[in-house]
Every structure is written in C-alpha cells, then in structure tokens.
Motif scaffolding. Structure first.
Motif, PDB file in Angstrom:
ATOM      1  N   GLU A   1       7.051 123.277 129.980  1.00 15.95           N
ATOM      2  CA  GLU A   1       7.911 122.128 129.697  1.00 15.95           C
ATOM      3  C   GLU A   1       8.454 122.142 128.270  1.00 15.95           C
ATOM      4  OE1 GLU A   1       6.315 118.347 130.668  1.00 15.95           O
ATOM      5  OE2 GLU A   1       5.697 118.941 132.697  1.00 15.95           O
ATOM      6  N   ASN A   2       7.660 122.601 127.321  1.00 14.09           N
ATOM      7  CA  ASN A   2       8.147 122.660 125.939  1.00 14.09           C
ATOM      8  C   ASN A   2       9.343 123.597 125.818  1.00 14.09           C
ATOM      9  OD1 ASN A   2       6.303 120.876 124.713  1.00 14.09           O
ATOM     10  ND2 ASN A   2       4.736 122.470 124.621  1.00 14.09           N
ATOM     11  N   TYR A   3       9.289 124.730 126.506  1.00 10.64           N
ATOM     12  CA  TYR A   3      10.396 125.679 126.445  1.00 10.64           C
ATOM     13  C   TYR A   3      11.618 125.149 127.180  1.00 10.64           C
ATOM     14  CZ  TYR A   3       6.905 128.983 124.749  1.00 10.64           C
ATOM     15  OH  TYR A   3       5.918 129.604 124.008  1.00 10.64           O
ATOM     16  N   VAL A   4      11.399 124.467 128.292  1.00 10.49           N
ATOM     17  CA  VAL A   4      12.517 123.874 129.021  1.00 10.49           C
ATOM     18  C   VAL A   4      13.204 122.815 128.168  1.00 10.49           C
ATOM     19  CG1 VAL A   4      13.161 122.511 131.052  1.00 10.49           C
ATOM     20  CG2 VAL A   4      11.486 124.365 131.273  1.00 10.49           C
ATOM     21  N   GLN A   5      12.410 121.967 127.531  1.00  8.31           N
ATOM     22  CA  GLN A   5      12.988 120.951 126.650  1.00  8.31           C
ATOM     23  C   GLN A   5      13.740 121.583 125.483  1.00  8.31           C
ATOM     24  OE1 GLN A   5      10.089 118.315 124.942  1.00  8.31           O
ATOM     25  NE2 GLN A   5      11.561 117.358 123.540  1.00  8.31           N
ATOM     26  N   MET A   6      13.195 122.653 124.949  1.00  3.39           N
ATOM     27  CA  MET A   6      13.797 123.313 123.798  1.00  3.39           C
ATOM     28  C   MET A   6      15.212 123.782 124.103  1.00  3.39           C
ATOM     29  SD  MET A   6      12.326 126.703 121.878  1.00  3.39           S
ATOM     30  CE  MET A   6      10.653 126.042 121.994  1.00  3.39           C
ATOM     31  N   PHE A   7      15.406 124.385 125.271  1.00  2.00           N
ATOM     32  CA  PHE A   7      16.700 124.994 125.591  1.00  2.00           C
ATOM     33  C   PHE A   7      17.639 124.069 126.356  1.00  2.00           C
ATOM     34  CE2 PHE A   7      14.025 128.745 124.930  1.00  2.00           C
ATOM     35  CZ  PHE A   7      14.850 129.503 124.097  1.00  2.00           C
TER      36      PHE A   7
ATOM     37  N   ALA B   1      17.288 120.178 126.186  1.00  2.00           N
ATOM     38  CA  ALA B   1      17.367 118.771 125.759  1.00  2.00           C
ATOM     39  C   ALA B   1      17.070 118.590 124.280  1.00  2.00           C
ATOM     40  CB  ALA B   1      16.396 117.926 126.596  1.00  2.00           C
ATOM     41  N   ASP B   2      17.297 119.608 123.467  1.00  4.04           N
ATOM     42  CA  ASP B   2      17.006 119.489 122.037  1.00  4.04           C
ATOM     43  C   ASP B   2      18.162 120.065 121.224  1.00  4.04           C
ATOM     44  OD1 ASP B   2      15.937 119.209 119.557  1.00  4.04           O
ATOM     45  OD2 ASP B   2      14.242 120.560 119.839  1.00  4.04           O
ATOM     46  N   PRO B   3      19.172 119.239 120.917  1.00  4.67           N
ATOM     47  CA  PRO B   3      20.303 119.761 120.118  1.00  4.67           C
ATOM     48  C   PRO B   3      19.895 120.187 118.719  1.00  4.67           C
ATOM     49  CG  PRO B   3      20.433 117.372 120.359  1.00  4.67           C
ATOM     50  CD  PRO B   3      19.350 117.831 121.273  1.00  4.67           C
ATOM     51  N   ARG B   4      18.827 119.607 118.187  1.00  6.48           N
ATOM     52  CA  ARG B   4      18.389 119.977 116.846  1.00  6.48           C
ATOM     53  C   ARG B   4      17.855 121.406 116.808  1.00  6.48           C
ATOM     54  NH1 ARG B   4      14.859 116.130 112.879  1.00  6.48           N
ATOM     55  NH2 ARG B   4      16.345 116.241 111.129  1.00  6.48           N
ATOM     56  N   PHE B   5      17.318 121.866 117.913  1.00  5.91           N
ATOM     57  CA  PHE B   5      16.862 123.247 118.004  1.00  5.91           C
ATOM     58  C   PHE B   5      18.032 124.204 117.799  1.00  5.91           C
ATOM     59  CE2 PHE B   5      16.603 126.847 121.049  1.00  5.91           C
ATOM     60  CZ  PHE B   5      15.655 127.603 120.398  1.00  5.91           C
ATOM     61  N   PHE B   6      19.155 123.938 118.464  1.00  2.00           N
ATOM     62  CA  PHE B   6      20.325 124.800 118.315  1.00  2.00           C
ATOM     63  C   PHE B   6      20.958 124.633 116.936  1.00  2.00           C
ATOM     64  CE2 PHE B   6      19.930 124.276 122.922  1.00  2.00           C
ATOM     65  CZ  PHE B   6      19.986 125.600 123.327  1.00  2.00           C
ATOM     66  N   THR B   7      20.852 123.430 116.353  1.00  2.00           N
ATOM     67  CA  THR B   7      21.338 123.248 114.983  1.00  2.00           C
ATOM     68  C   THR B   7      20.550 124.115 114.012  1.00  2.00           C
ATOM     69  OG1 THR B   7      22.048 120.984 115.438  1.00  2.00           O
ATOM     70  CG2 THR B   7      21.711 121.578 113.141  1.00  2.00           C
ATOM     71  N   SER B   8      19.232 124.117 114.154  1.00  2.00           N
ATOM     72  CA  SER B   8      18.402 124.941 113.263  1.00  2.00           C
ATOM     73  C   SER B   8      18.676 126.421 113.472  1.00  2.00           C
ATOM     74  CB  SER B   8      16.921 124.637 113.504  1.00  2.00           C
ATOM     75  OG  SER B   8      16.509 125.039 114.804  1.00  2.00           O
ATOM     76  N   LEU B   9      18.930 126.827 114.715  1.00  2.00           N
ATOM     77  CA  LEU B   9      19.276 128.225 114.967  1.00  2.00           C
ATOM     78  C   LEU B   9      20.594 128.594 114.293  1.00  2.00           C
ATOM     79  CD1 LEU B   9      18.429 128.987 118.719  1.00  2.00           C
ATOM     80  CD2 LEU B   9      17.338 129.924 116.681  1.00  2.00           C
ATOM     81  N   GLY B  10      21.576 127.699 114.385  1.00  2.00           N
ATOM     82  CA  GLY B  10      22.867 127.979 113.773  1.00  2.00           C
ATOM     83  C   GLY B  10      22.788 128.058 112.259  1.00  2.00           C
TER      84      GLY B  10
END
Length: 321
Positions: free
Chosen positions: A79-85, A87-96
């Motif tokens: 579930e943590n990985y599913v949420q990461m990819f 339902a978490d826009p901040r994850f993609f912000t940090s990647l960018g």
C-alpha cells in the motif's frame, strides 16, 4: 665395513638414504587459510551484517507496514508503494527537484573539475598546495556550518547581493527564499565541491604517457585535437566513474537543503530534495513505514548506478585486454 672394488679397497660406507619430508596435509593447509580469512574478513563481515544488511532488510520489511514509531508495525503489503505512485504529488515534486539538481550540478561540477585538473597538470608550482586547497570544499561542503554560511551569503543582505549592488544591479531577490532561485543556490554549492573529482582527474592525467602527446604534436595535431583524440579516450573510465560517484552523492544530498530551508523544503517545495522528503515523512510526520518505502526506492536507484559502474569497469578491462 670395507668395500672392495676393481680400483681397490675402501672403507667408506654408503650414506644412508634420507627419508623424504612429509608435506603437510591439504586439509590442514585449507583450515589454516580459512582461519586467516576469518580473522581478516570477520570484522568487515560483522560490520556489513550489522550496519548494512540488517538495516536494509529491516527497511524493506518496514516499507510493507504502517509504522508510526510509537506502536508496533502493522503489515499492509504494497500500500505504501501504491500510495507513493498514485496519490502523492509531493513524491513527484521531490523527484523533479532532485533530478534537476543532479542533471545540472553534476555536469557543471565535473567540467570545472576537469578544467582545473588540466590546468594543474601543466606543471604549476606548488601543486600539492593547490590540490589541498581545491580539495577542501569537498570535505566541508556538506556540513551544517557551510549550509548556514551559504544561506547568509545568498540572503537579501548577503555578500552576493552586496557585490551585485556595487555593479549597479537593483531590486535583487533573497536568493534562498525565492522559489525560482533557491534551487540554484544549492546547485552552486554542489559545483563548489569539485575537489574530489578534480583529484581523480588529475591522477588520471598524470598516468597518460607524454610520448602520445609528443607524437601527436609532431604529426601536427593541435591542442584541441590532442584533447579529443588522446586525453578524453584515456580518461573515459575515470569520467564514467566520477559521473556515477557524483550522481550518487547528489541523490543523497540532504544537509544543505535542510539547513537552507529550515527543514521544510521551501519556499514552495523548491528545495524539497528526495532525502529531505524522506526525513520529513519519517521524523516529522512519524510515518516511518512510508519513509522506509521511499528509502527502498532510493537504495534501488543507487544499486542500479553501482551495478552500471561495475559492468562498465569490467567491460573496459575486457575490451582493452
């Protein structure tokens, strides 16, 4: 006892045959060698299991749980990985933000390092002092003190703005608090820590035979041609090694972003490095299960980069043999 021969009689006795020395049993040799290996590799193996493999396996397990540091971990699967990819826009912000930091700062850092290495390789006096001076930023660049200094230098009343005002510029921003420019201050800090790759480049340059340059010069090759045809091909393994090493270091950058943004990743998440986001999730929001999942993604990326470096080095050795 005398012995009679056709030449006469002699009293010398034949020497007794010396029995052959028995070689030690192979099993004993193997046990001895294994004992030496255990003595020398034991501390490293123990440290690897306790400090690396153990925490890594624990992180993989925690990434599959809901864990807030206060209660017991609850297994929730992926579930943590599913949420990461999903339902978490901040994850993609940090990647960018991290990707921009890596893609811009690493090439600039290596270009500066290679340029200074070429300059120092021309027989500069006091080479050892220059090497020590240029290597110093690599040692202290990731410290808290340098982060505080950098925030002061690029502040509204900092040294950078004071110099720019003397040059006639007006309406200057507070670089570290401006969403457009804050990431560039961190990029400048990483470029400033060019000493480590510069030392590696310099060592590689000093191993290139001078006869190659002399022959090329006799054949009429200019400085640019000698650099492109001799220097770059001979430095290819070191260039690739430095790219991988500095890329890994850039992905692991944490302290400068934490100090400059006061641990928030601001302004407007413009300095939200991946490692800083991991820290916020794990130690500010106490969402350690999700932070462990973020850490596993980062470890997988670093593992891929390390594997690429290993495969390239093996290919280079095989190709040149």
């Amino acid at each position: 006892m005398s012995i009679t021969t056709k030449h006469g009689t002699t009293s010398a006795e034949p020497a007794a045959a010396t029995p052959p020395r028995r070689s030690p049993r192979r099993g004993g040799v193997r046990r001895t060698r294994f004992g030496y290996l255990a003595v020398f590799l034991g501390p490293w193996t123990l440290g690897f299991l306790v400090l690396t493999a153990g925490p890594l396996l624990a992180s993989v397990y925690l990434s599959l749980t809901d864990f807030n540091l206060l209660g017991n971990p609850t297994f929730i699967g992926a579930e943590n990985y599913v949420q990461m990819f999903t339902a978490d826009p901040r994850f993609f912000t940090s990647l960018g933000v991290t990707a921009m930091y890596v893609v811009v700062s690493v090439p600039l850092q290596l270009l500066l390092a290679l340029g200074l290495a070429l300059l120092l390789n021309q027989g500069v006096r006091g080479l050892s002092y220059y090497r020590a001076l240029y290597y110093l930023p690599s040692l202290i660049g990731g410290s808290v003190a340098i982060g505080i200094l950098w925030r002061t230098v690029f502040g509204y009343q900092g040294s950078v703005n004071q110099v720019l005002r003397l040059l006639g510029f007006e309406d200057l921003p507070n670089w570290v608090n401006n969403p457009t420019w804050s990431i560039w201050t961190l990029i400048a800090l990483n470029v400033w820590t060019f000493g480590s790759p510069m030392i590696i480049f310099l060592a590689g340059l000093r191993q290139i035979p001078a006869e190659l340059y002399e022959q090329a010069q006799i054949d009429g090759a200019g400085a640019v041609a000698r650099f492109l045809k001799i220097t770059l091909p001979m430095l290819t393994p070191l260039i690739f090694f430095n790219v991988i090493l500095q890329t890994i270091n850039a992905f692991q950058a944490f302290t400068p972003a934490h100090v400059i943004s006061n641990g928030t990743g601001g302004p407007a998440d413009s300095t939200m490095f991946y490692t800083l986001y991991l820290y916020i999730e794990g130690f500010t929001r106490y969402n350690m299960g999700y932070a462990s999942a973020l850490g596993c993604i980062l470890l997988a990326l670093i593992g891929i980069l390390t594997l690429l470096n290993f495969l390239f080095s093996r290919y280079w050795v095989f190709y040149n043999d």
